[in-house]
Motif scaffolding. Sequence first.
Motif, PDB file in Angstrom:
ATOM      1  N   ASP A 130       0.801  -1.218   0.000  1.00 50.08           N
ATOM      2  CA  ASP A 130       0.000   0.000   0.000  1.00 50.08           C
ATOM      3  C   ASP A 130       0.835   1.270   0.000  1.00 50.08           C
ATOM      4  OD1 ASP A 130      -2.501  -1.065  -0.219  1.00 50.08           O
ATOM      5  OD2 ASP A 130      -2.975  -0.994   1.923  1.00 50.08           O
ATOM      6  N   HIS A 138       2.657  -0.319  -6.999  1.00 50.51           N
ATOM      7  CA  HIS A 138       2.299  -0.839  -5.681  1.00 50.51           C
ATOM      8  C   HIS A 138       2.062  -2.343  -5.688  1.00 50.51           C
ATOM      9  CE1 HIS A 138       1.641   2.920  -3.309  1.00 50.51           C
ATOM     10  NE2 HIS A 138       1.567   3.435  -4.516  1.00 50.51           N
ATOM     11  N   ALA A 188      -5.670  -7.156  -2.056  1.00 52.85           N
ATOM     12  CA  ALA A 188      -5.789  -5.697  -2.029  1.00 52.85           C
ATOM     13  C   ALA A 188      -6.582  -5.215  -3.240  1.00 52.85           C
ATOM     14  CB  ALA A 188      -4.405  -5.054  -2.012  1.00 52.85           C
ATOM     15  N   ARG A 192     -10.393  -3.511  -2.937  1.00 55.82           N
ATOM     16  CA  ARG A 192     -10.712  -2.213  -3.532  1.00 55.82           C
ATOM     17  C   ARG A 192     -11.852  -2.328  -4.535  1.00 55.82           C
ATOM     18  NH1 ARG A 192      -8.110   2.573  -3.581  1.00 55.82           N
ATOM     19  NH2 ARG A 192      -8.747   4.056  -5.186  1.00 55.82           N
ATOM     20  N   ILE A 423      -6.869   2.180   2.585  1.00 51.07           N
ATOM     21  CA  ILE A 423      -5.960   1.241   3.229  1.00 51.07           C
ATOM     22  C   ILE A 423      -6.552  -0.165   3.147  1.00 51.07           C
ATOM     23  CG2 ILE A 423      -4.913   2.899   4.821  1.00 51.07           C
ATOM     24  CD1 ILE A 423      -6.807   1.759   6.997  1.00 51.07           C
ATOM     25  N   THR A 426      -3.995  -3.052   3.286  1.00 53.01           N
ATOM     26  CA  THR A 426      -3.414  -3.237   4.612  1.00 53.01           C
ATOM     27  C   THR A 426      -4.438  -3.771   5.605  1.00 53.01           C
ATOM     28  OG1 THR A 426      -1.928  -1.381   4.173  1.00 53.01           O
ATOM     29  CG2 THR A 426      -2.172  -2.074   6.457  1.00 53.01           C
ATOM     30  N   LEU A 512      -2.780   2.807  -6.792  1.00 49.56           N
ATOM     31  CA  LEU A 512      -3.411   1.635  -6.201  1.00 49.56           C
ATOM     32  C   LEU A 512      -4.554   1.134  -7.046  1.00 49.56           C
ATOM     33  CD1 LEU A 512      -3.587   2.697  -2.445  1.00 49.56           C
ATOM     34  CD2 LEU A 512      -1.778   1.476  -3.637  1.00 49.56           C
TER      35      LEU A 512
END
Length: 527
Positions: A130, A138, A188, A192, A423, A426, A512
Motif C-alpha cells: 500500500d 504498488h 488488495a 478495492r 488502506i 493493509t 493503487l
Amino acid sequence: MGSKMDSVEDQEVEEKPLINSSKLSSDQQQEEGSHLPEPIKTTTSSLLFSLLIEPFQWLQMMSSQLNPSFIFGIVLVYGLSQGFSGSFFRVVTDYYWKDVQKVQPSMVQIYIGLYYIPWVMKPIWGLFTDVFPIKGYHRRPYFVVAGVMGCVSALLVALLGKLPISVSLACFIGITAGVAIADVTIDACIARNSIEFRSLAPDMQSLCGFCSSAGSLIGYSTSGFFVHHLGPQVSLCLLAIPPALLIVLGFVIHETRPVTASLRTEKKKAMENLVAAVRGMYISIKCPQVWKPSLYMYISLALSISTHEGQFYWYTDPKAGPAFSQEFIGVIYAIGAVASMLGVLIYHKTLKNYPFRNLLFSVQLLYGLSGMLDVIFILRWNLILGIPDSFFVIMEQSVSHIITRIRWIPMILLSTRLCPIGIEGTFFALLMCIDSLGSLSSKWGGGMALHFFHVTRTDFTNLWLVILIRNILRLATIGLIFLVPKADQSDELIPADLLTKKSDSIPIDEGLQLVSISEKHEAYIGA
C-alpha cells in the motif's frame, strides 16, 4: 452471474416475435399444433446449451466490468498459487514428514503451524504493497518478489537431498511466504474492487472460491501419482511452476504508474502514507462493527482444533487404520475439492442473499455435527453398518468440504465489508492475519491435544477422543454468534463517517487503482 445474466435472458425473451393466434386459420392452427414436440426439444437443447455457456458468460460479464488482467490474476493466484500449490503441498509434505523425516504427528502439527507465520505477517506485506511502491508500482513488483521466493525455496528443498529438519522447514516457510505475499497483493485489488463495485463483490468471492477449488482438484488428483512414482522430495519440484507464473503476472497485470516529482518526494509520501495507514487501522479496529466479527472469526477458527495429521497417519497405517494407498489419498482429497466447488455453487445460487448471522449460525451448527462422521470412521462403526472404508471416507470428505467452503466464503466477504477505502490492502491483510492466527492456534492446539492424549505414529487409541473434543468446541462457538452482524451480505457494515475520515485523512494513491472506472461501470453500479 445472477441479476446481470437474468436481465439478458429476459431481454432475449422480450425480443422474440409474438404470434397472434386470432389471425391464423383453423388449418394453420392444426398445422402448428401438430408440431408441438419440436419446440419442446428445441427448448430442452437450448436450456442445456445455456447452462454450458453460463460460466463463460459470467466470466465475460466480469471481464467487461473489471480489467481482464485482474481476472487473470485471480485465476492464477487463487487457482494455481493457492489451489494447486496448496493441495499438492499438503499431500506431498505430509508424506515428506512421515516417510523422509519420520516425524511424530504431534510435531508435524507444530511444524505446520509455523507455515502460518508468513500469513500472520500479512499486515506487513499489506503495508508494503500500500505505501511502499517500487518504481512507482504498488502491486506488480510484489508479485515478482513472491514468485522468486517461492520458486527458489521449492527448488532448494527438492534438489538438495535430505536436509536437516530446520532447513526443510525454512524452505517450506519460504514457499508459503511466496503464496502469502501474492495472496495479500491480489486481495488488495479484490478489496478495492469490492468497494468500488459492490454488486460484483459476491461474484468476485465466488470466482476466488471456484478457482481455488478447481486448482485443489488438480493438485490432489495428481499428488498421489507423483508421490508414488517420484517420491515426496522430488515431487516438490512441481511447486516451482506456480511461483514462476507469478513472476509473469507481475509484468502483465494492469496497474497505473503515478508520476512522482523526485525520489525524495516519493519516500516522503511513502512515510506519510505509512503513518496514515497505521492511524487508519487503529481507528478502524476500535469500531465495534469491526472488532466484534473479527473476534468471532478468530475464535471460530481457533476452537476448531486441527486433527489432520493424526487422521492422515491413521489413514495410511496398515494395522490400526484402513491403510489407504498414496494414490487413493490423492483421490480422497480430490473428491473433497470437487465438493468444495459444489459448496461454492450452492452458496452462489442459494445463500448469497441471506444475512451474515443467520447463514453463519446454520453453517457452524452443521460444521460441528458433520465432524461426528470422523468419530464414526475412527471407531470403525461404518464397518458394523456394512459401509466400506473407501465409500465412507469419500462421503465424509464430501460433506465436510461442502460445509467448510460454504462457511468460509461469507467470512471472507464479511472481511471485505470491513475494509475502509484507501488502506483496503493493509486492513484486509490485518483481518486475514487474525484468521491466520486462528488457524495457527488450531494447528498448535491440535498438536498439543494429540500429544496430551498420546497419539503417535503407531498408537491411535485416543484419536477418536481428540476428534470428539474438536466437535464439541465447534458447537460451542455458536454461543458467540451474537458478535456477527445481522446485516445482509450487500450492506455497508462500517459507518459512513468512518469511510469519510479515511478518505479525508489518508491519501489514496492513484497507483493503487488497478481497474479503470468508466461511465459504463458507474452506470452498472447505479443500476
